[in-house]
Design an enzyme around this catalytic site. Structure first.
Site, mmCIF file in Angstrom:
data_model
loop_
_atom_site.group_PDB
_atom_site.id
_atom_site.type_symbol
_atom_site.label_atom_id
_atom_site.label_comp_id
_atom_site.label_asym_id
_atom_site.label_seq_id
_atom_site.Cartn_x
_atom_site.Cartn_y
_atom_site.Cartn_z
ATOM 1 N N HIS A 1 -12.285 20.064 -15.785
ATOM 2 C CA HIS A 1 -13.455 20.932 -15.887
ATOM 3 C C HIS A 1 -13.655 21.634 -14.552
ATOM 4 C CE1 HIS A 1 -15.940 18.365 -13.343
ATOM 5 N NE2 HIS A 1 -15.626 17.319 -14.094
ATOM 6 N N ASP B 1 -11.132 -1.155 -22.853
ATOM 7 C CA ASP B 1 -10.534 -2.097 -21.910
ATOM 8 C C ASP B 1 -11.624 -2.921 -21.220
ATOM 9 O OD1 ASP B 1 -9.248 -3.010 -19.276
ATOM 10 O OD2 ASP B 1 -7.543 -2.104 -20.311
ATOM 11 N N SER C 1 -13.062 12.048 -13.742
ATOM 12 C CA SER C 1 -12.675 13.267 -14.445
ATOM 13 C C SER C 1 -11.278 13.683 -13.995
ATOM 14 C CB SER C 1 -13.658 14.402 -14.168
ATOM 15 O OG SER C 1 -13.692 14.708 -12.804
#
Length: 324
Positions: free
Chosen positions: A154, A275, A290
């Protein structure tokens, strides 16, 4: 359903620690190296951001030319007297004793203001502002192809959500020192230090789909794989590669729980962290993750981009097609 979806979208934040055109080049079957390393990004902005306004002590008294002219904290100064401004040095060199014409950006509006610099007690011309010409933060490298890299998934944006225009930048190795765990309503974050002695490369683009540039180091031990077509992505098991401690890249189990082929930007599918080790360490997805690459059936399918504020174990991913 539409109302529910709207609420969910409002509860999403970018994951890098900082804030295009539609791609016509597709990643399918391209060979790349999978990233997953936490990196420090230092981006040089176009223009200088006003981060403070002060008075200037002069022989005639104390005045604030910037305040009197209407300059505000959060403005970005683009030029002075038609001279492009990208650093504090540019700003100082552009000032004369005459009234200056200042072109600035305020939110989505461009303004021209007149401001008269004054000399401080040392004889230097001042406007009475503090400025910054770079932004820095932690994010994750997604892939390397040749000497090119893609990261974050992004854009890096300003406080108004607008894409920050950059003139370049650098990417460094980063050591993750600790993690603030994500909680419902409060996103967590990776905290670490830039290893300034370990420059990885340069940044040249900041787009909706990520941050891009050139890698200058060849001593990175990364896994090579191929990229999947977006049509190959299915609901089911997958893995993300991320660094949440020190500088060790590890893979963690996730599930793809929804795929949306109609979205053109960076919210193409929804993931859920399954997880237990990662949930114990981070609470799920946190800022700084990210760009963490996502692999399904041995192929790179995309990267983590956002976290749901109301559920840190869930977030969005971007198709690798859209990044590349």
């Amino acid at each position: 359903m539409k109302k529910f979806r709207k609420i969910i979208l409002l509860l999403i934040v970018f994951l890098s620690i900082f804030s295009v055109t539609k791609s016509t080049v597709y990643a399918s079957n391209e060979e790349v190296y999978i990233g997953g390393m936490a990196c420090g990004f230092q981006l040089n902005t176009k223009g200088v951001l006003v981060v403070g306004i002060s008075e200037v002590a002069s022989k005639e008294g104390s005045f604030s030319p910037a305040l009197e002219a209407g300059i505000k904290v959060g403005d970005t100064i683009l030029s002075i007297n038609n001279n492009e401004i990208n650093s504090s040095d540019d700003l100082e060199k552009s000032l004369t004793e005459k009234e200056a014409s200042v072109l600035l950006k305020r939110e989505k509006t461009t303004l021209k203001l007149k401001v008269k610099p004054i000399k401080d007690l040392n004889g230097k011309l001042r406007l009475g502002i503090f400025v910054r010409n770079d932004v820095a933060g932690i994010g994750t490298l997604t892939y390397i192809k040749g000497d090119n890299f893609g990261a974050l998934g992004h854009t890096v944006s300003d406080q108004n959500g607008e894409i920050i225009e950059i003139t370049g930048g650098k990417i460094y190795k980063c050591n993750v020192a600790n993690v603030v765990k994500g909680e419902k309503g409060k996103p967590g974050e990776l905290r670490g230090t830039f290893l300034k002695s370990s420059l990885l490369g340069s940044v040249d683009k900041n787009l909706i789909t990520g941050v891009y540039g050139k890698i200058e180091r060849e001593d990175l031990s990364l896994i090579k794989t191929t990229c999947a077509k977006k049509e190959e992505i299915t609901v089911g098991d997958a893995k993300i590669f991320s660094t949440v401690e020190g500088n060790e890249i590890k893979s963690y189990d996730i599930k793809i729980i929804k795929v949306d082929f109609s979205t053109p930007d960076n919210r193409n599918f929804v993931i859920k962290i399954t997880d237990k080790e990662l949930i114990k360490k981070t609470g799920g997805i946190v800022q700084g993750m990210s760009g963490s690459p996502i692999v399904q059936n041995g192929k790179l399918i995309g990267a983590v981009t956002h976290v749901f504020i109301n559920d840190p174990e869930r977030g969005f991913g971007i198709f690798i097609d859209n990044m590349m």
